[in-house]
Design a protein around this motif. Structure first.
Motif, PDB file in Angstrom:
ATOM      1  N   TRP A  63     -14.667 -37.850   0.417  1.00 56.39           N
ATOM      2  CA  TRP A  63     -14.519 -38.149   1.341  1.00 56.39           C
ATOM      3  C   TRP A  63     -13.173 -39.211   0.893  1.00 56.39           C
ATOM      4  O   TRP A  63     -11.687 -40.218   1.539  1.00 56.39           O
ATOM      5  CB  TRP A  63     -14.432 -39.301   2.935  1.00 56.39           C
ATOM      6  N   ARG A  64     -13.464 -40.308   0.057  1.00 57.93           N
ATOM      7  CA  ARG A  64     -12.889 -40.960  -0.581  1.00 57.93           C
ATOM      8  C   ARG A  64     -11.775 -40.962  -1.463  1.00 57.93           C
ATOM      9  O   ARG A  64     -10.591 -41.269  -1.930  1.00 57.93           O
ATOM     10  CB  ARG A  64     -13.736 -42.162  -1.243  1.00 57.93           C
ATOM     11  N   PHE A  65     -11.491 -39.351  -2.157  1.00 55.80           N
ATOM     12  CA  PHE A  65     -10.442 -39.176  -2.478  1.00 55.80           C
ATOM     13  C   PHE A  65      -9.750 -38.674  -2.018  1.00 55.80           C
ATOM     14  O   PHE A  65      -8.541 -37.713  -2.597  1.00 55.80           O
ATOM     15  CB  PHE A  65     -11.381 -38.621  -3.523  1.00 55.80           C
ATOM     16  N   GLY A  66      -9.406 -38.080  -0.828  1.00 56.53           N
ATOM     17  CA  GLY A  66      -9.482 -37.637   0.347  1.00 56.53           C
ATOM     18  C   GLY A  66      -9.524 -35.845  -0.075  1.00 56.53           C
ATOM     19  O   GLY A  66      -8.116 -35.222   0.139  1.00 56.53           O
ATOM     20  N   ASN A  67     -10.101 -35.048  -0.371  1.00 64.48           N
ATOM     21  CA  ASN A  67     -10.756 -33.899  -0.955  1.00 64.48           C
ATOM     22  C   ASN A  67     -11.066 -33.390   0.647  1.00 64.48           C
ATOM     23  O   ASN A  67     -11.203 -31.878   0.353  1.00 64.48           O
ATOM     24  CB  ASN A  67     -11.766 -33.744  -1.714  1.00 64.48           C
ATOM     25  N   VAL A  68     -11.495 -33.865   1.420  1.00 68.53           N
ATOM     26  CA  VAL A  68     -12.091 -33.136   3.227  1.00 68.53           C
ATOM     27  C   VAL A  68     -11.251 -33.228   3.638  1.00 68.53           C
ATOM     28  O   VAL A  68     -10.516 -33.931   4.595  1.00 68.53           O
ATOM     29  CB  VAL A  68     -12.992 -34.154   3.662  1.00 68.53           C
ATOM     30  N   ASP A  69     -11.445 -31.704   4.694  1.00 70.62           N
ATOM     31  CA  ASP A  69     -10.871 -31.345   5.439  1.00 70.62           C
ATOM     32  C   ASP A  69     -11.531 -31.218   6.865  1.00 70.62           C
ATOM     33  O   ASP A  69     -12.763 -30.662   6.765  1.00 70.62           O
ATOM     34  CB  ASP A  69     -10.263 -30.379   5.440  1.00 70.62           C
ATOM     35  N   TRP A  70     -11.389 -32.090   7.281  1.00 70.94           N
ATOM     36  CA  TRP A  70     -12.843 -32.618   9.108  1.00 70.94           C
ATOM     37  C   TRP A  70     -12.467 -31.926   9.393  1.00 70.94           C
ATOM     38  O   TRP A  70     -13.818 -31.255  10.301  1.00 70.94           O
ATOM     39  CB  TRP A  70     -12.358 -34.118   9.415  1.00 70.94           C
ATOM     40  N   ARG A  71     -11.731 -31.040  10.598  1.00 74.66           N
ATOM     41  CA  ARG A  71     -11.549 -30.054  10.879  1.00 74.66           C
ATOM     42  C   ARG A  71     -12.245 -28.191  10.856  1.00 74.66           C
ATOM     43  O   ARG A  71     -13.093 -28.399  11.199  1.00 74.66           O
ATOM     44  CB  ARG A  71      -9.934 -29.137  11.573  1.00 74.66           C
ATOM     45  N   ILE A 174     -12.847 -27.523  -1.922  1.00 69.73           N
ATOM     46  CA  ILE A 174     -14.339 -27.780  -2.428  1.00 69.73           C
ATOM     47  C   ILE A 174     -15.033 -28.887  -1.878  1.00 69.73           C
ATOM     48  O   ILE A 174     -16.212 -29.019  -1.765  1.00 69.73           O
ATOM     49  CB  ILE A 174     -14.294 -27.936  -3.946  1.00 69.73           C
ATOM     50  N   GLY A 175     -14.061 -30.366  -1.632  1.00 69.79           N
ATOM     51  CA  GLY A 175     -14.650 -31.167  -1.100  1.00 69.79           C
ATOM     52  C   GLY A 175     -15.072 -30.757   0.817  1.00 69.79           C
ATOM     53  O   GLY A 175     -16.144 -31.897   1.140  1.00 69.79           O
ATOM     54  N   SER A 176     -14.379 -30.131   0.849  1.00 72.63           N
ATOM     55  CA  SER A 176     -14.708 -29.768   2.719  1.00 72.63           C
ATOM     56  C   SER A 176     -16.420 -29.002   2.257  1.00 72.63           C
ATOM     57  O   SER A 176     -17.001 -28.778   3.591  1.00 72.63           O
ATOM     58  CB  SER A 176     -13.751 -28.448   3.313  1.00 72.63           C
ATOM     59  N   VAL A 177     -16.285 -28.176   1.710  1.00 72.25           N
ATOM     60  CA  VAL A 177     -17.802 -27.206   1.790  1.00 72.25           C
ATOM     61  C   VAL A 177     -18.992 -27.834   1.318  1.00 72.25           C
ATOM     62  O   VAL A 177     -19.213 -28.520   2.098  1.00 72.25           O
ATOM     63  CB  VAL A 177     -17.272 -26.080   0.753  1.00 72.25           C
ATOM     64  N   ASP A 178     -18.794 -29.456   0.536  1.00 69.85           N
ATOM     65  CA  ASP A 178     -19.407 -29.973  -0.396  1.00 69.85           C
ATOM     66  C   ASP A 178     -19.947 -30.663   0.735  1.00 69.85           C
ATOM     67  O   ASP A 178     -21.158 -31.327   0.918  1.00 69.85           O
ATOM     68  CB  ASP A 178     -19.147 -30.643  -1.165  1.00 69.85           C
ATOM     69  N   THR A 179     -19.587 -31.231   1.611  1.00 70.85           N
ATOM     70  CA  THR A 179     -19.285 -32.804   3.220  1.00 70.85           C
ATOM     71  C   THR A 179     -20.482 -31.544   3.455  1.00 70.85           C
ATOM     72  O   THR A 179     -21.203 -32.268   4.426  1.00 70.85           O
ATOM     73  CB  THR A 179     -18.225 -32.481   3.156  1.00 70.85           C
ATOM     74  N   ALA A 180     -19.742 -29.992   4.443  1.00 71.10           N
ATOM     75  CA  ALA A 180     -20.305 -29.296   5.017  1.00 71.10           C
ATOM     76  C   ALA A 180     -22.109 -29.369   4.861  1.00 71.10           C
ATOM     77  O   ALA A 180     -23.005 -29.144   5.578  1.00 71.10           O
ATOM     78  CB  ALA A 180     -20.189 -28.219   5.669  1.00 71.10           C
ATOM     79  N   GLU A 181     -22.111 -28.888   3.128  1.00 67.25           N
ATOM     80  CA  GLU A 181     -23.729 -28.708   3.068  1.00 67.25           C
ATOM     81  C   GLU A 181     -24.718 -30.020   3.238  1.00 67.25           C
ATOM     82  O   GLU A 181     -25.518 -29.298   3.475  1.00 67.25           O
ATOM     83  CB  GLU A 181     -23.637 -28.855   1.364  1.00 67.25           C
ATOM     84  N   PHE A 182     -23.917 -31.044   3.930  1.00 71.97           N
ATOM     85  CA  PHE A 182     -25.354 -32.266   4.170  1.00 71.97           C
ATOM     86  C   PHE A 182     -26.003 -31.673   5.571  1.00 71.97           C
ATOM     87  O   PHE A 182     -27.103 -31.794   5.232  1.00 71.97           O
ATOM     88  CB  PHE A 182     -24.168 -33.499   3.791  1.00 71.97           C
ATOM     89  N   VAL A 183     -24.996 -30.942   6.473  1.00 69.20           N
ATOM     90  CA  VAL A 183     -25.720 -30.555   7.437  1.00 69.20           C
ATOM     91  C   VAL A 183     -26.644 -29.261   7.424  1.00 69.20           C
ATOM     92  O   VAL A 183     -27.481 -29.550   7.475  1.00 69.20           O
ATOM     93  CB  VAL A 183     -24.659 -30.800   8.715  1.00 69.20           C
ATOM     94  N   VAL A 184     -26.073 -28.774   6.912  1.00 74.54           N
ATOM     95  CA  VAL A 184     -26.819 -27.128   6.187  1.00 74.54           C
ATOM     96  C   VAL A 184     -28.245 -27.894   5.207  1.00 74.54           C
ATOM     97  O   VAL A 184     -29.248 -26.284   5.374  1.00 74.54           O
ATOM     98  CB  VAL A 184     -25.485 -26.592   5.368  1.00 74.54           C
TER      99      VAL A 184
END
Length: 345
Positions: A63-71, A174-184
Motif C-alpha cells: 500500500w505504501r508503495f502504491g501497489n494495491v487496487d482496493w477495488r 501482486i500487491g492486491s493479491v498479497d493484501t487480500a491474502e490477509f483476510v484469506v
C-alpha cells in the motif's frame, strides 16, 4: 534452535518470493514442513497462521508503495475467505491429493500462457480497465479453497488469472493479491482451529516463519515496484510452470531420466522467455526514447509557422502575444526576463 533459524530463513525467502511474484509463500513453507514429516493439515494450519502476520506486513508495504487496487482487494477477499474457511474445514478431515494433478494442469497452462504473453512487447491500451465482480468473486472463492486444502495456492490461482486478464499492471496484481491474502489466511486459520483445535498449530514453527516473513515483506514490496512488468510477468510464468510441473511429473509416474529431462526442457523454455522479455523491454524503451526525442523536432515547425503568421499580419492576438513573449525571452537574459532587473555580477 538451529531448526528454528532454518525455518526463519525459509520464511524470509518464501516471503521475498511471494511479495515480489505474488505467490509461493505457502507453497515453499508447506513443502518444507511436509518433507519434515508434519501432517498436511497441521502444516497448512501453521503456515496460514504465520501468514496472518506476513500478509499484514506485506499489505501495508505494498500500500505504501502504491501497489494495491482496493477495488480488486475488496471483491476477492471476502469470497476468498469463504473458500478458505470451507477448505480448511474439509482438509481437517479428508485429503485432496486426487485433485492435485487437475489443478496443476490448469495452473501449468496459465503459466505457459504468461511466458508467451510476456515474452512479447506488452500492450498497454488495455491496462487500467475494470475487472467485473462476477469474475473476481468466483476467482477468490476457488483460490481460497485451493489455498487452504493445498497448504498454498492463493497466489498461484489468483495471480495468473488476474495477469492473464490484462486489466492490471503486474505490480498491482501482486500487491492486491498479497493484501487480500490477509483476510484469506485469517479465515483459514479459524477453520483449522475449529477442525483441529489448538494442537493443530505448531507454534514455534509459526513464530519462525513469521519472523522471517516480516523481515522480507518491505523489501519485496519495494522490489516489485522497480522490477519491469515485462520481466516480472515472465518470472511469474516460469515459477508457475516449474512449480506445477513437479506435480504433473509425479502423477504421470515418469521414472528414470524422463523427469529430469522434462525439468531441463522447461527450464530452457523459461530462460528463452526471459531473454525474449529482455529484448522486448529494450525495444520498448528504445521506441519511447525515439518518441521523446522526436517531440521537440515536431514542436519547432509550429513556432516557425507562428512567427511567419505574425510577420504576414495574419495571426490572431494569442499568437502575436506568444510570439512576442518568445522573442523577448530570446533577446533578454533569463534573470532579467523573470525578475525585470539584472542581478549584479
Amino acid at each position: 534452535m538451529r531448526k528454528l533459524l532454518i525455518l526463519a530463513l525459509v520464511g524470509l525467502a518464501a516471503q521475498l518470493i511471494d511479495g515480489s511474484l505474488g505467490m509461493a509463500y505457502g507453497l515453499t513453507s508447506s513443502t518444507l514442513l511436509l518433507v519434515a514429516g508434519v501432517a498436511p493439515a497441521a502444516a497448512s494450519a501453521s503456515v496460514h497462521l504465520a501468514e496472518i502476520g506476513t500478509t499484514l506486513a506485506a499489505g501495508v508495504a505494498h500500500w505504501r508503495f502504491g501497489n494495491v487496487d482496493w477495488r480488486v482487494v475488496t471483491r476477492i477477499a471476502l469470497p476468498g475467505a469463504i473458500g478458505a474457511f470451507a477448505g480448511a474445514t474439509l482438509l481437517s478431515s479428508i485429503s485432496t491429493e486426487s485433485a492435485a494433478p487437475w489443478m496443476a494442469g490448469i495452473l501449468f497452462t496459465l503459466g505457459a500462457y504468461l511466458l508467451v504473453r510476456f515474452a512479447r512487447p506488452l500492450r498497454t491500451d488495455r491496462v487500467g480497465g475494470r475487472l467485473r465482480g462476477r469474475f473476481l468473486g468466483p476467482l477468490g472463492l476457488v483460490a481460497g479453497f485451493v489455498d487452504a486444502t493445498g497448504g498454498g495456492g492463493w497466489g498461484p490461482v489468483a495471480t495468473p488469472a488476474l495477469l492473464v486478464s490484462g486489466r492490471m499492471e503486474p505490480r498491482k496484481v501482486i500487491g492486491s493479491v498479497d493484501t487480500a491474502e490477509f483476510v484469506v489466511a485469517g479465515a483459514a486459520s479459524v477453520g483449522f482451529l475449529i477442525g483441529l483445535g489448538t494442537e493443530g498449530f505448531l507454534l514455534p514453527t509459526v513464530a519462525a516463519l513469521l519472523v522471517g516473513g516480516l523481515i522480507a515483506a518491505p523489501l519485496a514490496a519495494w522490489l516489485v515496484r522497480i522490477v519491469p512488468a515485462q520481466l516480472l510477468g515472465a518470472a511469474v510464468g516460469g515459477v508457475i510452470v516449474l512449480t506445477n510441473a513437479r506435480t504433473l511429473v509425479r502423477s504421470a509416474e515418469l521414472d528414470g531420466p524422463a523427469g529430469p529431462a522434462v525439468y531441463a526442457l522447461l527450464a530452457a523454455g523459461w530462460l528463452a522467455a526471459l531473454v525474449l522479455a529482455v529484448r522486448a523491454l529494450r525495444r520498448t524503451h528504445r521506441v519511447r526514447a525515439e518518441a521523446a526525442n522526436a517531440a521537440p523536432a515536431l514542436a519547432a515547425p509550429a513556432d516557425v509557422a507562428a512567427g511567419n503568421a505574425v510577420a504576414a499580419g495574419h495571426a490572431g492576438p494569442a499568437v502575436v502575444a506568444a510570439a512576442s513573449a518568445s522573442a523577448f525571452d530570446d533577446a533578454v537574459p533569463g534573470e532579467l526576463a523573470v525578475t525585470g532587473t539584472a542581478n549584479p555580477r
